[in-house]
Design an enzyme around this catalytic site. Structure first.
Site, PDB file in Angstrom:
ATOM      1  N   HIS A  63     -39.253 -58.108 -38.289  1.00  0.00           N
ATOM      2  CA  HIS A  63     -38.906 -57.561 -39.255  1.00  0.00           C
ATOM      3  C   HIS A  63     -38.126 -56.301 -39.005  1.00  0.00           C
ATOM      4  CE1 HIS A  63     -42.366 -55.071 -38.396  1.00  0.00           C
ATOM      5  NE2 HIS A  63     -42.044 -53.959 -39.103  1.00  0.00           N
ATOM      6  N   HIS A  65     -37.957 -53.037 -39.859  1.00  0.00           N
ATOM      7  CA  HIS A  65     -38.145 -51.389 -39.626  1.00  0.00           C
ATOM      8  C   HIS A  65     -37.772 -51.161 -38.457  1.00  0.00           C
ATOM      9  CE1 HIS A  65     -41.779 -51.724 -42.864  1.00  0.00           C
ATOM     10  NE2 HIS A  65     -40.463 -51.352 -43.521  1.00  0.00           N
ATOM     11  N   ASP A  67     -38.650 -49.350 -36.305  1.00  0.00           N
ATOM     12  CA  ASP A  67     -39.534 -49.173 -34.985  1.00  0.00           C
ATOM     13  C   ASP A  67     -39.737 -50.635 -34.319  1.00  0.00           C
ATOM     14  OD1 ASP A  67     -40.845 -49.774 -37.356  1.00  0.00           O
ATOM     15  OD2 ASP A  67     -42.917 -49.599 -35.861  1.00  0.00           O
ATOM     16  N   HIS A  68     -38.920 -51.480 -34.844  1.00  0.00           N
ATOM     17  CA  HIS A  68     -38.706 -52.759 -34.212  1.00  0.00           C
ATOM     18  C   HIS A  68     -37.456 -53.135 -34.064  1.00  0.00           C
ATOM     19  CE1 HIS A  68     -43.151 -54.049 -35.141  1.00  0.00           C
ATOM     20  NE2 HIS A  68     -43.191 -52.779 -35.958  1.00  0.00           N
ATOM     21  N   HIS A 140     -46.419 -57.832 -45.583  1.00  0.00           N
ATOM     22  CA  HIS A 140     -46.150 -56.554 -44.790  1.00  0.00           C
ATOM     23  C   HIS A 140     -45.117 -55.711 -45.880  1.00  0.00           C
ATOM     24  CE1 HIS A 140     -45.696 -53.087 -42.013  1.00  0.00           C
ATOM     25  NE2 HIS A 140     -44.417 -53.342 -41.719  1.00  0.00           N
ATOM     26  N   ASP A 211     -45.711 -56.659 -38.030  1.00  0.00           N
ATOM     27  CA  ASP A 211     -46.798 -55.801 -38.757  1.00  0.00           C
ATOM     28  C   ASP A 211     -47.229 -56.596 -39.937  1.00  0.00           C
ATOM     29  OD1 ASP A 211     -45.975 -53.863 -36.821  1.00  0.00           O
ATOM     30  OD2 ASP A 211     -45.031 -52.640 -38.611  1.00  0.00           O
ATOM     31  N   HIS A 269     -49.464 -51.921 -31.456  1.00  0.00           N
ATOM     32  CA  HIS A 269     -48.896 -50.948 -32.817  1.00  0.00           C
ATOM     33  C   HIS A 269     -49.885 -49.970 -33.050  1.00  0.00           C
ATOM     34  CE1 HIS A 269     -46.978 -50.356 -36.539  1.00  0.00           C
ATOM     35  NE2 HIS A 269     -45.644 -50.566 -35.747  1.00  0.00           N
TER      36      HIS A 269
END
Length: 305
Positions: A63, A65, A67-68, A140, A211, A269
């Site tokens: 996805h 976001h 942090d990914h 999510h 997530d 995570h």
């Protein structure tokens, strides 16, 4: 085939955990590495391993976001600067193309290899003679996918001793028999391959979820997986917080693994709120429901049995 965890933290980098990235190493199977997610500083994490960026064949983004995702432009550029010339394919939700193309354009980054970008939908996203990769949406808040990496059934082992006992000499004929071909020997004997090979071997299954809250699609993706990688951002008593932030607890991850019939669960995570000592309690919470569980840490390597 092994999983190498390059980053196992949640949200922002911490002193002990970088943000999310996982390498699926298939060096023996296809001479390549696939990445799942590419959080900030993933290329720095790679420097502490034996991985070579030019070996990275595919990158699967769960996805969008940060942090990914935020480590992706740097890694793509470095792969080119370090002599990578083989094609690379990036898979991800709608928007991944705009993110990559904009980052490369405004930074004036020119790649020396073909870059393919596939914006995915639910269902099969890649298939060849060795692997089938399927994706489903999770729960999510934004589009977040889980990926099921299913190795295809492999031919059985060649029963070499039996061949020798029956006077069938080694050579190219062995390869043909293993591949299931009927062969005729110089002495006129016709060899049916079936008695000289063991039964087909089932392929391995690795499921890596983005997530997510608990959901049925996570169970489907993890069905009979050798390894399930599941986020566990929160401890068992923080179920309301996990739901509010579209994440999962340790207990919920274990419940998904149990329902899916997975063989091993890797928790990742992990929120930076938990100390190293408290993380052992996270494992205990999951193990009460699903005993075959480990908590991932940066640079942990897990063999796919």
């Amino acid at each position: 085939m092994e999983l190498l965890f390059l980053g196992t933290g949640a949200g922002v980098p911490g002193k002990r955990r970088n943000v999310t990235s996982i390498a699926l190493k298939m060096l023996n199977e296809r001479g390549a590495v696939w990445l799942i997610d590419c959080g900030e500083a993933t290329q720095h994490q790679i420097l502490h391993t034996s991985l070579k960026p030019r070996r990275i064949e595919k990158i699967f983004i769960t996805h969008l976001h940060g942090d990914h995702l935020f480590g992706l432009p740097g890694l793509l550029g470095s792969r080119s600067f370090q002599g990578g010339t083989e094609p690379l394919t990036v898979y991800g939700p709608s928007g991944i193309r705009a993110f990559i193309e904009t980052a490369l354009l405004v930074s004036n980054t020119h790649l020396q290899y073909p870059l393919l970008i596939e914006e995915i939908q639910e269902g099969p996203v890649f298939e060849d003679s060795h692997m089938l990769v399927t994706a489903e949406k999770l729960d999510h808040g934004i589009d977040s996918y889980g990926y099921r990496f299913a190795e295809k059934e492999k031919p059985g082992e060649l029963l070499v001793e039996k061949l020798r006992e029956e006077g069938i000499p080694p050579g190219p004929v062995y390869k043909k028999i293993k591949e299931g071909q009927t062969v005729t020997l110089p002495d006129g004997r016709v060899i049916d391959p079936a008695p000289y090979t063991s039964g087909p071997q089932p392929g391995k299954i690795i499921t890596v979820l983005g997530d997510t809250r608990q959901c049925e699609s996570a169970v489907r993706l993890a069905r009979n997986a050798n390894v399930l990688v599941h986020e566990a951002t929160f401890d068992a008593k923080s179920e309301k917080m996990a739901r509010d932030y579209f994440h999962s607890t340790t207990k919920q991850a274990a419940e998904t693994a149990e329902r899916a019939g997975a063989k091993k669960l890797c928790l990742t995570h992990i929120s930076s709120r938990y100390t190293k000592e408290e993380e052992q309690q996270l494992v205990k919470e999951a193990a009460e429901r699903f005993p075959s569980v480990v908590i991932a840490h940066d640079f942990l390597e897990v063999a796919i049995d």
